[in-house]
Motif scaffolding. Structure first.
Motif, PDB file in Angstrom:
ATOM      1  N   THR A   1       0.963  -1.540   0.002  1.00  0.00           N
ATOM      2  CA  THR A   1      -0.019   0.560   0.089  1.00  0.00           C
ATOM      3  C   THR A   1       0.974   1.142   0.267  1.00  0.00           C
ATOM      4  O   THR A   1       0.765   2.087  -0.648  1.00  0.00           O
ATOM      5  N   ALA A   2       1.817   0.941   0.708  1.00  0.00           N
ATOM      6  CA  ALA A   2       2.507   2.030   0.208  1.00  0.00           C
ATOM      7  C   ALA A   2       3.472   2.767  -0.176  1.00  0.00           C
ATOM      8  O   ALA A   2       4.020   3.698  -0.804  1.00  0.00           O
ATOM      9  N   ALA A   3       3.658   1.247  -1.389  1.00  0.00           N
ATOM     10  CA  ALA A   3       4.683   1.311  -2.422  1.00  0.00           C
ATOM     11  C   ALA A   3       3.598   1.993  -3.373  1.00  0.00           C
ATOM     12  O   ALA A   3       3.748   3.139  -4.412  1.00  0.00           O
ATOM     13  N   ALA A   4       1.999   1.414  -3.180  1.00  0.00           N
ATOM     14  CA  ALA A   4       1.236   2.253  -4.128  1.00  0.00           C
ATOM     15  C   ALA A   4       0.914   3.185  -4.570  1.00  0.00           C
ATOM     16  O   ALA A   4       1.024   4.792  -5.487  1.00  0.00           O
ATOM     17  N   LEU A   5       1.197   4.171  -2.612  1.00  0.00           N
ATOM     18  CA  LEU A   5       0.952   5.576  -2.749  1.00  0.00           C
ATOM     19  C   LEU A   5       2.137   6.066  -2.619  1.00  0.00           C
ATOM     20  O   LEU A   5       1.529   7.435  -3.643  1.00  0.00           O
ATOM     21  N   LEU A   6       3.333   6.087  -2.960  1.00  0.00           N
ATOM     22  CA  LEU A   6       4.554   6.624  -3.853  1.00  0.00           C
ATOM     23  C   LEU A   6       4.538   6.515  -5.139  1.00  0.00           C
ATOM     24  O   LEU A   6       4.385   7.824  -5.278  1.00  0.00           O
ATOM     25  N   LEU A   7       4.112   5.683  -5.705  1.00  0.00           N
ATOM     26  CA  LEU A   7       3.723   5.779  -7.402  1.00  0.00           C
ATOM     27  C   LEU A   7       2.758   6.458  -7.545  1.00  0.00           C
ATOM     28  O   LEU A   7       2.823   7.464  -8.556  1.00  0.00           O
ATOM     29  N   LEU A   8       2.100   6.674  -6.997  1.00  0.00           N
ATOM     30  CA  LEU A   8       0.818   7.368  -7.418  1.00  0.00           C
ATOM     31  C   LEU A   8       1.115   8.631  -7.176  1.00  0.00           C
ATOM     32  O   LEU A   8       1.200  10.047  -8.006  1.00  0.00           O
ATOM     33  N   ILE A   9       2.029   9.391  -5.780  1.00  0.00           N
ATOM     34  CA  ILE A   9       1.996  10.735  -5.846  1.00  0.00           C
ATOM     35  C   ILE A   9       3.215  11.132  -6.703  1.00  0.00           C
ATOM     36  O   ILE A   9       3.115  12.320  -6.741  1.00  0.00           O
ATOM     37  N   ALA A  10       4.269  10.787  -7.319  1.00  0.00           N
ATOM     38  CA  ALA A  10       4.985  10.428  -7.907  1.00  0.00           C
ATOM     39  C   ALA A  10       4.332  10.462  -9.217  1.00  0.00           C
ATOM     40  O   ALA A  10       5.048  11.485  -9.459  1.00  0.00           O
ATOM     41  N   GLY A  11       3.333   9.873  -9.865  1.00  0.00           N
ATOM     42  CA  GLY A  11       2.780  10.021 -10.693  1.00  0.00           C
ATOM     43  C   GLY A  11       2.515  11.597 -10.759  1.00  0.00           C
ATOM     44  O   GLY A  11       2.458  12.047 -12.067  1.00  0.00           O
ATOM     45  N   VAL A  12       1.543  11.666 -10.220  1.00  0.00           N
ATOM     46  CA  VAL A  12       0.609  13.420 -10.015  1.00  0.00           C
ATOM     47  C   VAL A  12       1.677  14.356  -9.564  1.00  0.00           C
ATOM     48  O   VAL A  12       1.845  15.399 -10.859  1.00  0.00           O
ATOM     49  N   THR A  13       2.805  14.195  -9.194  1.00  0.00           N
ATOM     50  CA  THR A  13       4.305  15.204  -9.082  1.00  0.00           C
ATOM     51  C   THR A  13       4.599  15.405 -10.457  1.00  0.00           C
ATOM     52  O   THR A  13       4.592  16.649 -10.404  1.00  0.00           O
ATOM     53  N   SER A  14       4.744  14.135 -11.183  1.00  0.00           N
ATOM     54  CA  SER A  14       6.065  13.747 -12.280  1.00  0.00           C
ATOM     55  C   SER A  14       4.610  14.774 -13.380  1.00  0.00           C
ATOM     56  O   SER A  14       5.138  16.504 -14.241  1.00  0.00           O
ATOM     57  N   ILE A  15       3.745  14.716 -13.708  1.00  0.00           N
ATOM     58  CA  ILE A  15       2.606  15.327 -14.434  1.00  0.00           C
ATOM     59  C   ILE A  15       2.729  16.984 -14.161  1.00  0.00           C
ATOM     60  O   ILE A  15       2.277  17.635 -14.937  1.00  0.00           O
ATOM     61  N   ALA A  16       2.927  18.196 -13.301  1.00  0.00           N
ATOM     62  CA  ALA A  16       2.366  18.730 -12.198  1.00  0.00           C
ATOM     63  C   ALA A  16       3.881  19.388 -12.316  1.00  0.00           C
ATOM     64  O   ALA A  16       3.673  20.441 -13.109  1.00  0.00           O
ATOM     65  N   ILE A  17       5.258  18.521 -12.472  1.00  0.00           N
ATOM     66  CA  ILE A  17       6.163  19.699 -13.186  1.00  0.00           C
ATOM     67  C   ILE A  17       5.757  19.501 -14.906  1.00  0.00           C
ATOM     68  O   ILE A  17       6.227  20.770 -14.803  1.00  0.00           O
ATOM     69  N   TRP A  18       5.299  18.476 -15.267  1.00  0.00           N
ATOM     70  CA  TRP A  18       5.505  18.786 -16.940  1.00  0.00           C
ATOM     71  C   TRP A  18       4.899  20.112 -16.769  1.00  0.00           C
ATOM     72  O   TRP A  18       5.240  20.600 -18.298  1.00  0.00           O
ATOM     73  N   ARG A  19       3.237  19.789 -16.376  1.00  0.00           N
ATOM     74  CA  ARG A  19       2.412  21.045 -16.735  1.00  0.00           C
ATOM     75  C   ARG A  19       2.974  22.303 -16.928  1.00  0.00           C
ATOM     76  O   ARG A  19       3.069  23.625 -17.544  1.00  0.00           O
ATOM     77  N   ALA A  20       3.839  22.279 -15.488  1.00  0.00           N
ATOM     78  CA  ALA A  20       4.532  23.396 -14.824  1.00  0.00           C
ATOM     79  C   ALA A  20       5.384  24.417 -16.136  1.00  0.00           C
ATOM     80  O   ALA A  20       5.431  24.889 -16.246  1.00  0.00           O
ATOM     81  N   TYR A  21       6.330  23.408 -16.262  1.00  0.00           N
ATOM     82  CA  TYR A  21       7.320  23.597 -17.601  1.00  0.00           C
ATOM     83  C   TYR A  21       7.171  23.847 -18.445  1.00  0.00           C
ATOM     84  O   TYR A  21       7.042  24.499 -19.518  1.00  0.00           O
ATOM     85  N   THR A  22       6.036  22.947 -19.495  1.00  0.00           N
ATOM     86  CA  THR A  22       5.646  23.493 -20.959  1.00  0.00           C
ATOM     87  C   THR A  22       4.541  24.352 -20.319  1.00  0.00           C
ATOM     88  O   THR A  22       4.345  25.247 -21.846  1.00  0.00           O
ATOM     89  N   GLY A  23       3.548  24.747 -19.527  1.00  0.00           N
ATOM     90  CA  GLY A  23       3.077  26.227 -19.429  1.00  0.00           C
ATOM     91  C   GLY A  23       1.503  25.077 -19.925  1.00  0.00           C
ATOM     92  O   GLY A  23       0.634  26.153 -20.469  1.00  0.00           O
TER      93      GLY A  23
END
Length: 165
Positions: free
Chosen positions: A24-46
């Motif tokens: 459960t902890a690993a799945a939660l970490l993967l989910l957080i990492a995915g959301v964070t990478s999407i947010a960083i990608w949006r912020a970077y590309t605008g």
């Protein structure tokens, strides 16, 4: 014999033991990492798909409104053209009815004049026949009664003139 069925746990959750918390902890970490990478990608590309969708929908609405206005203008133009055509057709119909009336009156005049010409021709024929019959009567009479010589007539008319004066 040894019974193995009793040693194997029948519940799969029991098999995992303490590992469900780690999974459960690993799945939660993967989910957080995915959301964070999407947010960083949006912020970077605008690029934000939601704002792009909103902008695209507003553009579509603006185009639809513009197309609607153009259709209204074209419809009004067609109505005006149609009304002009109707007015012109009415004028042509009025002219046609006037021409029909004139043609009918001309035909009536032509018929009346042709009847008058026929009557005149009949009258002329009648006059010719009566003139021909009068001439034939005169020729018959002149052959029966001899005429006086011209010299006697001239003397008689000059004598009458003298007596009057």
């Amino acid at each position: 014999m040894i019974d193995l069925a009793e040693d194997t746990p029948s519940n799969p959750l029991l098999r995992l033991g303490a590992q469900p918390i780690a999974l459960t902890a690993a799945a939660l970490l993967l989910l957080i990492a995915g959301v964070t990478s999407i947010a960083i990608w949006r912020a970077y590309t605008g690029a934000a798909p939601e704002t792009d969708r909103v902008v695209a929908s507003r553009q579509l609405q603006a185009r639809a409104a513009q197309a609607s206005e153009q259709l209204v203008e074209k419809t009004k133009g067609l109505e005006a053209t149609q009304q002009e055509s109707i007015d012109q057709l009415q004028v042509v119909q009025d002219q046609l009815s006037t021409m029909k009336r004139l043609l009918a009156s001309q035909q009536a005049d032509t018929k009346r004049l042709s009847e008058q010409v026929a009557n005149l021709n009949e009258s002329i024929d009648g006059l010719r026949q009566s003139f021909a019959s009068v001439r034939s009567n005169e020729t018959d009479l002149s052959s029966v009664t001899p005429r006086k010589p011209v010299s006697h007539r001239a003397r008689a008319s000059s004598a009458r003139k003298r007596s009057r004066s």
